[in-house]
Design an enzyme around this catalytic site. Structure first.
Site, PDB file in Angstrom:
ATOM      1  N   ASP A  44     -21.751  12.603  54.350  1.00 43.26           N
ATOM      2  CA  ASP A  44     -22.085  11.944  53.321  1.00 43.26           C
ATOM      3  C   ASP A  44     -21.445  12.792  52.127  1.00 43.26           C
ATOM      4  O   ASP A  44     -21.586  13.751  52.468  1.00 43.26           O
ATOM      5  CB  ASP A  44     -22.963  10.592  53.244  1.00 43.26           C
ATOM      6  CG  ASP A  44     -22.442  10.599  51.499  1.00 43.26           C
ATOM      7  OD1 ASP A  44     -21.623  10.005  51.766  1.00 43.26           O
ATOM      8  OD2 ASP A  44     -23.517  10.184  50.369  1.00 43.26           O
ATOM      9  N   SER A  45     -20.656  12.638  51.074  1.00 40.31           N
ATOM     10  CA  SER A  45     -20.795  14.016  49.629  1.00 40.31           C
ATOM     11  C   SER A  45     -21.688  14.256  49.300  1.00 40.31           C
ATOM     12  O   SER A  45     -22.019  15.323  48.702  1.00 40.31           O
ATOM     13  CB  SER A  45     -19.755  12.613  48.937  1.00 40.31           C
ATOM     14  OG  SER A  45     -20.541  11.411  48.736  1.00 40.31           O
TER      15      SER A  45
ATOM     16  N   CYS B  85     -19.641   8.251  54.299  1.00 38.30           N
ATOM     17  CA  CYS B  85     -19.457   8.053  53.194  1.00 38.30           C
ATOM     18  C   CYS B  85     -17.682   7.115  52.756  1.00 38.30           C
ATOM     19  O   CYS B  85     -16.822   7.457  53.661  1.00 38.30           O
ATOM     20  CB  CYS B  85     -18.933   9.522  52.592  1.00 38.30           C
ATOM     21  SG  CYS B  85     -17.807   9.324  50.863  1.00 38.30           S
TER      22      CYS B  85
ATOM     23  N   GLU C 238     -29.039   6.439  41.901  1.00 40.89           N
ATOM     24  CA  GLU C 238     -29.614   7.511  41.659  1.00 40.89           C
ATOM     25  C   GLU C 238     -30.610   7.963  40.950  1.00 40.89           C
ATOM     26  O   GLU C 238     -31.399   8.601  41.203  1.00 40.89           O
ATOM     27  CB  GLU C 238     -28.766   9.224  41.908  1.00 40.89           C
ATOM     28  CG  GLU C 238     -27.781   8.384  42.834  1.00 40.89           C
ATOM     29  CD  GLU C 238     -26.886   9.976  43.415  1.00 40.89           C
ATOM     30  OE1 GLU C 238     -26.782  11.401  42.700  1.00 40.89           O
ATOM     31  OE2 GLU C 238     -26.473  10.154  44.633  1.00 40.89           O
TER      32      GLU C 238
ATOM     33  N   HIS D  47     -23.749   3.838  48.535  1.00 42.13           N
ATOM     34  CA  HIS D  47     -24.963   3.700  47.706  1.00 42.13           C
ATOM     35  C   HIS D  47     -25.111   2.013  47.248  1.00 42.13           C
ATOM     36  O   HIS D  47     -26.498   1.607  46.653  1.00 42.13           O
ATOM     37  CB  HIS D  47     -24.951   4.404  46.328  1.00 42.13           C
ATOM     38  CG  HIS D  47     -25.092   5.800  45.973  1.00 42.13           C
ATOM     39  ND1 HIS D  47     -24.314   6.273  46.313  1.00 42.13           N
ATOM     40  CD2 HIS D  47     -25.476   6.402  45.176  1.00 42.13           C
ATOM     41  CE1 HIS D  47     -24.444   7.857  46.638  1.00 42.13           C
ATOM     42  NE2 HIS D  47     -25.705   7.793  45.961  1.00 42.13           N
TER      43      HIS D  47
ATOM     44  N   CYS E 134     -19.520   1.423  49.043  1.00 39.37           N
ATOM     45  CA  CYS E 134     -19.913   2.927  48.545  1.00 39.37           C
ATOM     46  C   CYS E 134     -21.437   2.781  49.341  1.00 39.37           C
ATOM     47  O   CYS E 134     -21.952   1.654  49.937  1.00 39.37           O
ATOM     48  CB  CYS E 134     -20.353   2.282  47.411  1.00 39.37           C
ATOM     49  SG  CYS E 134     -20.702   4.506  46.491  1.00 39.37           S
TER      50      CYS E 134
HETATM   51  N1  DGL Z   1     -20.471   8.405  48.769  1.00 42.03           N
HETATM   52  C1  DGL Z   1     -19.652   7.895  48.043  1.00 42.03           C
HETATM   53  C2  DGL Z   1     -19.166   7.248  48.586  1.00 42.03           C
HETATM   54  O1  DGL Z   1     -19.975   6.054  49.622  1.00 42.03           O
HETATM   55  C3  DGL Z   1     -20.143   8.148  46.662  1.00 42.03           C
HETATM   56  C4  DGL Z   1     -20.798   9.001  46.269  1.00 42.03           C
HETATM   57  C5  DGL Z   1     -19.682  10.116  45.204  1.00 42.03           C
HETATM   58  O2  DGL Z   1     -18.877   9.679  44.805  1.00 42.03           O
HETATM   59  O3  DGL Z   1     -19.470  11.368  45.792  1.00 42.03           O
HETATM   60  O4  DGL Z   1     -18.020   6.629  48.480  1.00 42.03           O
END
Ligand code: DGL
Length: 268
Positions: A10-11, A73, A152, A186, A184
């Site tokens: 993931d990012s 992600c 977050e 999160h 997403c």
């Molecule tokens: N992990 C990213 C997503 O699911 C969200 C956070 C980001 O913008 O990197 O799209």
């Protein structure tokens, strides 16, 4: 049977929601997670950059001898999944297809909402796949970029989060959606607040859970699950150690972060 670990990336730390779902469903699988905390967020970056980052991370995961790569992600799934699927020598899973399937099962009125990063929504991938599989579907998609920092910050019930969500959800309410895709990493943490704002009748599609179920089914069918050998560890690699990563990561994972190591994936 295949004892090699599953690689997930993931990012940042948000993809630990996918790790949590995988660990719950498949406790016998060793999981290796890479969070690209040095380069987060991906949500507002270009397709080319996200694809380059995703290739670099996948190369790192392959050095860990993973049997599959799971793109936790949503933004990376939207932009890089096709390239990784063509290029990697192991199966590649993303979060989009399982989410689309779950949304189509859940919606009765064929009115579906999608919320995600700017990149995910602008890519149009969810919208395209939903329409291909259900041509008469009514889709209301909205980029909701303020939500990631609020989550977050752990403002999951905060009045500011409530007010921002009210604003974001307005067009989805007007469209009378009966299903909302949480596109997403999160957003699963916002489920209680979303249910209280949209009512208990709304079906929330959690891309972490749906992805984990899909991975389990696919590996089981292919005979590639690990042989039972007790609960396996989750190893976490990050490209930077941000402030509060431990506490935030444990909220996403809902368990202690046992081993965290910093690695460079861009060759620098
Ligand atoms: N992990 C990213 C997503 O699911 C969200 C956070 C980001 O913008 O990197 O799209």
């Amino acid at each position: 049977m295949d004892q090699r670990p599953l690689g997930i990336f993931d990012s940042g730390i948000g993809g630990l929601t996918v790790v949590r779902a995988l660990h719950e469903l498949l406790p016998g699988e060793k999981l290796i997670y890479l969070g690209d905390t040095a380069r987060v967020p991906y949500g507002n970056k270009s397709a080319d950059t996200i694809t380059r980052y995703s290739r670099e991370i996948s190369a790192f995961l392959l050095t860990q001898n993973v049997k599959a790569v799971i793109v936790a992600c949503n933004t990376a799934s939207a932009y890089a999944l096709a390239a990784l699927g063509r290029e990697l020598p192991v199966p590649v899973f993303g979060v989009i297809e399982p989410g689309v399937s779950a949304a189509l099962v859940a919606t009765r009125a064929h009115r579906v909402g999608i919320i995600g990063t700017i990149g995910t929504i602008n890519s149009g991938v969810y919208q395209r796949r939903l329409r291909q599989r259900q041509p008469d579907i009514d889709i209301t998609a909205r980029a909701t970029p303020l939500l990631v920092p609020l989550i977050e910050e752990d403002w999951l019930e905060h009045p500011a989060t409530r007010a921002i969500l009210e604003e974001y959800l307005q067009p989805l309410r007007l469209a009378r959606i009966d299903t909302l895709v949480l596109a997403c990493t999160h957003y699963p943490l916002l489920k209680p607040l979303l249910l209280s704002l949209l009512g208990r009748d709304i079906a929330l599609v959690d891309s972490a859970e749906t992805c984990a179920r899909f991975v389990r089914e696919t590996l089981a069918q292919a005979g590639r699950l690990a042989a039972a050998d007790g609960e396996q560890p989750v190893d976490v690699y990050l490209t930077d150690l941000p402030v509060h990563f431990q506490e935030a990561g444990e909220r996403f994972l809902r368990q202690g972060l046992r081993k965290v190591e910093v690695v460079a994936v861009d060759g620098k």
